[in-house]
Motif scaffolding. Structure first.
Motif, mmCIF file in Angstrom:
data_model
loop_
_atom_site.group_PDB
_atom_site.id
_atom_site.type_symbol
_atom_site.label_atom_id
_atom_site.label_comp_id
_atom_site.label_asym_id
_atom_site.label_seq_id
_atom_site.Cartn_x
_atom_site.Cartn_y
_atom_site.Cartn_z
ATOM 1 N N GLY A 17 11.948 45.445 -24.938
ATOM 2 C CA GLY A 17 11.614 46.811 -24.561
ATOM 3 C C GLY A 17 12.839 47.675 -24.373
ATOM 4 O O GLY A 17 12.859 48.855 -24.749
ATOM 5 N N MET A 18 13.899 47.100 -23.789
ATOM 6 C CA MET A 18 15.154 47.844 -23.616
ATOM 7 C C MET A 18 15.728 48.289 -24.966
ATOM 8 O O MET A 18 16.352 49.349 -25.061
ATOM 9 N N SER A 19 15.534 47.484 -25.994
ATOM 10 C CA SER A 19 16.141 47.770 -27.298
ATOM 11 C C SER A 19 15.643 49.073 -27.897
ATOM 12 O O SER A 19 16.356 49.721 -28.662
ATOM 13 N N GLY A 20 14.405 49.448 -27.562
ATOM 14 C CA GLY A 20 13.855 50.666 -28.138
ATOM 15 C C GLY A 20 14.090 51.895 -27.294
ATOM 16 O O GLY A 20 13.984 53.019 -27.782
ATOM 17 N N ALA A 21 14.400 51.713 -26.020
ATOM 18 C CA ALA A 21 14.469 52.834 -25.083
ATOM 19 C C ALA A 21 15.905 53.267 -24.820
ATOM 20 O O ALA A 21 16.869 52.611 -25.217
ATOM 21 N N ASP A 22 16.033 54.392 -24.109
ATOM 22 C CA ASP A 22 17.331 54.909 -23.694
ATOM 23 C C ASP A 22 17.515 54.833 -22.184
ATOM 24 O O ASP A 22 18.637 54.712 -21.700
ATOM 25 N N ILE A 23 16.414 54.937 -21.456
ATOM 26 C CA ILE A 23 16.460 55.070 -20.005
ATOM 27 C C ILE A 23 15.692 53.936 -19.359
ATOM 28 O O ILE A 23 14.527 53.703 -19.693
ATOM 29 N N ALA A 24 16.343 53.222 -18.459
ATOM 30 C CA ALA A 24 15.694 52.138 -17.714
ATOM 31 C C ALA A 24 15.242 52.682 -16.370
ATOM 32 O O ALA A 24 16.057 53.119 -15.565
ATOM 33 N N LEU A 25 13.945 52.669 -16.150
ATOM 34 C CA LEU A 25 13.376 53.049 -14.867
ATOM 35 C C LEU A 25 13.090 51.746 -14.126
ATOM 36 O O LEU A 25 12.124 51.044 -14.436
ATOM 37 N N VAL A 26 13.960 51.397 -13.197
ATOM 38 C CA VAL A 26 13.860 50.121 -12.493
ATOM 39 C C VAL A 26 12.982 50.321 -11.261
ATOM 40 O O VAL A 26 13.333 51.075 -10.353
ATOM 41 N N VAL A 27 11.835 49.663 -11.251
ATOM 42 C CA VAL A 27 10.849 49.848 -10.187
ATOM 43 C C VAL A 27 11.048 48.764 -9.132
ATOM 44 O O VAL A 27 11.084 47.570 -9.449
ATOM 45 N N VAL A 28 11.179 49.193 -7.879
ATOM 46 C CA VAL A 28 11.399 48.285 -6.751
ATOM 47 C C VAL A 28 10.245 48.452 -5.770
ATOM 48 O O VAL A 28 9.922 49.576 -5.367
ATOM 49 N N SER A 29 9.625 47.358 -5.401
ATOM 50 C CA SER A 29 8.581 47.413 -4.380
ATOM 51 C C SER A 29 9.231 47.592 -3.013
ATOM 52 O O SER A 29 10.109 46.815 -2.628
ATOM 53 N N ALA A 30 8.796 48.623 -2.271
ATOM 54 C CA ALA A 30 9.378 48.890 -0.949
ATOM 55 C C ALA A 30 9.158 47.730 0.001
ATOM 56 O O ALA A 30 9.997 47.451 0.861
ATOM 57 N N SER A 31 8.047 47.021 -0.167
ATOM 58 C CA SER A 31 7.744 45.910 0.744
ATOM 59 C C SER A 31 8.505 44.650 0.372
ATOM 60 O O SER A 31 8.925 43.886 1.242
ATOM 61 N N ALA A 32 8.718 44.407 -0.933
ATOM 62 C CA ALA A 32 9.390 43.171 -1.371
ATOM 63 C C ALA A 32 10.898 43.328 -1.454
ATOM 64 O O ALA A 32 11.641 42.351 -1.355
ATOM 65 N N GLY A 33 11.387 44.563 -1.651
ATOM 66 C CA GLY A 33 12.827 44.788 -1.741
ATOM 67 C C GLY A 33 13.401 44.365 -3.085
ATOM 68 O O GLY A 33 12.698 44.287 -4.091
#
Length: 681
Positions: free
Chosen positions: A94-110
């Motif tokens: 998926g990274m290979s096709g995109a330009d921007i990585a939106l890294v999602v972090v769960s507030a509860s799991a950290g």
């Protein structure tokens, strides 16, 4: 309608650990953009992007899924990726096709295992990065502590773009607002920190700012894309995706401020397959000749094989003809699609920077370059972990071997971390993946999609044989059965070769003790032993065989006689040369919370492993580099999960072969002899 100019495109890949809420975030975006009329739920199996039966059943993504929507005058492509470590291959593709990585972090799991890994991988691929703190309304969440952990782990470029307020029901924009209240932190202070990180990328703006001049909001806004590309700012957004809180604000930022393909580093292709081949930089220009890269191969239930293609340069229409790599036979696009979950939307044109899907291109693989240039062009894909968790598979139904082979081949096209090998040494079909969950899912895919069912068992360890000293061997083959007989006599020497050099064959014959025409026959006999072993049935390596002398008969000598003599002469020599069995040794990089260091060290010691080094990581994690025999760690992921409660991860690469301990060697030889006797019965 797809964008007509590269500057109107945004390519986003959603990354993060499993359970962080990536799929629901994508669902919220699609709903806000009015692409979907109903907000899907994971528990109901109604999300637009987790549409496979496997995903609905398991409650998590197992493959990348693509979608697109228009928002704020921009065409936004979104690739949702699986979050569990076993499916990291899908995230990397998926990274290979995109330009921007939106890294999602769960507030509860950290910050979880895959959060750290994927954030760093995106940086290595020179992607622009942003962080979404999702589930900010979860109970017992300390957001300031989480923000500090993010800054400690990923650096001072991590800056809040907005902050929560009104009991996590809203967010306040810290770029536009220079003052105001929030649930924590001061909006003015956050604004200042954000602006300073953004303008760091522009020397003139920075000089003016340090000189006390007020920087206009429009000037700051124009620098955000460049700041994200260079990494001087990693903006942080707060959301509660399931309630669409903070999602429109995130989408606004993506459309207004995030970099377009035109603002990303120039992509390049190789002019040859060699790793050191010349790199040809490409321009994100719709007017230039078409060049695109297939970054994922998927199976569509309606259109068949579907190649996800990032258009690097030029434009694409259904009439475009192209070639793959250096194939002289071209193809025609025919149909051009945009991805929309399980559906495809046919379009009539796409420009540089866009992501499209092309159906039924049978000879394309992930990483291949499609182009209109007369010369061959080759692509580069990000490296993926070597799949080291393996199972031997056999069909449940007799006669299904060919069908299973075809099904497995199709699956390897879709997943860069799924490998299939036919081990000539053990006569087993071996499938390899990142972990047991990965292989279970792949085999379930084979069962549901191809109706192919298999039995599995741990594969045999690919041992090797070698020698530790020089020795001479001799064999005289004489056979007389009436009429012309068979005669061949061979003297040879074996000696250890440098580790990793493999097998070498040569001769030091003088005169006509053996006519040169029989030397290839001798080598055939030697190779038979090299391939099938002389001690326990494993291939021989790292030895040199030198034919030194022999005898022949002018009438009875034949190739078959010298082949037999060569075979038994080398067996004779090997048994005198103190043979050893070699086992594969792997390098492990194990990342765990620091408190498990002692448990991991003790466990590795019991597996004949040794620790080579360790490195402390931010967030109280530690990476342990160790070496161990493959036989001892083939199922290591199960043990690691047990020891760390699922918080550990590891990578494993083949390092080299080493002699097994004497007691282990005797056991291996005994097992081989027993198996041979059973075959005779």
């Amino acid at each position: 309608m797809p964008a007509k100019q590269p500057q109107d495109i945004r390519n986003i890949v959603l990354l993060g650990h499993g359970g962080s809420g990536k799929t629901i975030l994508a669902e919220a975006m699609l709903h806000a953009a009015k692409v979907t009329t109903r907000f899907g739920k994971i528990e109901d199996g109604t999300t637009a992007l987790d549409y496979q039966d496997l995903e609905k059943k398991s409650g998590h993504s197992v493959d990348p899924a693509g979608a697109h929507f228009s928002y704020g005058g921009k065409d936004i492509n979104v690739i949702d990726t699986p979050g569990y470590p076993d499916f990291i291959g899908g995230a990397i593709s998926g990274m290979s096709g995109a330009d921007i990585a939106l890294v999602v972090v769960s507030a509860s799991a950290g910050i979880e295992v895959n959060t750290r890994k994927l954030f760093n991988l995106a940086g290595e691929q020179k992607m622009a990065r942003a962080i979404v703190i999702n589930k900010m309304d979860a109970e017992a969440v300390d957001l300031p502590v989480l923000l500090k952990a993010l800054t400690d782990t990923f650096g001072q470029s991590v800056r809040c773009f907005n902050l929560p307020l009104e009991g996590h029901k809203k967010v306040i924009d810290c770029l536009v607002n220079t003052s105001g209240s929030a649930e924590f932190d001061d909006v003015g202070t956050t604004h200042t920190q954000l602006v300073e990180s953004i303008i760091e990328v522009d020397e003139k703006l920075m000089e003016r700012y340090l000189g006390g001049e007020e920087i206009q909001p429009a000037q700051v806004a124009s620098a955000i894309a460049k700041a994200m590309v260079t990494g001087t700012v990693v903006p942080v957004f707060f959301t509660v995706a399931r309630d669409s809180i903070g999602v429109p604000e995130l989408m606004d930022a993506i459309a207004k401020y995030f970099p377009s393909p035109l603002e990303m580093p120039v992509r390049a292709v190789r002019t040859d397959e060699a790793a050191d081949a010349e790199l040809l930089p490409l321009a994100c220009d719709p007017s230039k000749p078409f060049v695109g890269q297939a970054f994922r191969i998927a199976a569509d239930p309606f259109v068949g094989k579907l190649s996800w293609v990032r258009i690097i340069q030029g434009s694409l229409t259904p009439e475009t003809t192209f070639q793959v790599r250096d194939h002289r036979k071209g193809g025609k696009v025919g149909h051009l699609f945009k991805l929309q979950g399980k559906d495809t939307v046919e379009i009539h044109a796409a420009v540089a920077g866009d992501i499209v899907a092309l159906p039924k291109i049978e000879d394309v693989e992930a990483g291949d370059i499609l182009h209109t240039d007369a010369k061959g062009l080759y692509g580069v894909m990000p490296p993926v972990p070597t799949p080291m968790y393996s199972l031997a598979v056999t069909p449940k139904s007799r006669g299904d071997e060919t069908k299973i082979s075809e099904a497995l081949t199709r699956l390897t096209e879709e997943d860069l971390t799924f490998k299939v090998t036919r081990d000539a040494q053990t006569s087993e079909t071996v499938v390899s993946g990142i972990g047991d969950l990965h292989l279970r899912v792949m085999l379930e895919k084979m069962a549901t999609r191809f109706n192919m069912h298999v039995d599995t068992k741990p594969p045999k360890i690919p041992y090797r044989e070698s020698i530790t000293m020089k020795a001479d061997g001799h064999y005289r083959h004489k056979k007389q059965t009436g009429g012309a007989g068979q005669f061949g006599e061979v003297y040879l020497r074996v000696e250890p070769n440098e580790r990793g050099k493999g097998y070498e064959f040569t001769e030091e014959l003088f005169g006509e003790s053996i006519p040169r025409q029989y030397v290839p026959a001798i080598e055939k006999g030697v190779k038979e032993v090299i391939e099938h072993g002389a001690v326990a049935g494993y291939p021989l390596q790292d030895l040199r065989v030198i034919v030194t002398d022999g005898k022949y008969h002018p009438v009875d000598s034949k190739e078959v006689a010298f082949r037999t003599a060569g075979k038994f002469a080398v067996i004779d020599a090997i048994h005198k040369a103190k043979p050893v069995i070699l086992e594969p040794v792997v390098i492990l990089e194990i990342t765990v919370p620091a408190q498990y260091m002692g448990d991991i060290a003790g466990d590795l010691s019991g597996r004949r492993g040794r620790i080579l080094g360790q490195e402390m990581l931010p967030g109280n994690y530690i990476t342990i580099k160790a070496q161990a025999p493959l036989a001892e760690v083939m199922q290591y992921n199960n043990q690691l999960r047990s020891v760390t409660g699922g918080q550990g991860s590891y990578q494993m690469e083949l390092s080299h072969y080493d002699p097994v301990p004497g007691n282990v060697q005797q056991q291996i030889i005994a097992n081989a002899a027993k198996a041979k006797e059973e075959e005779k019965e």
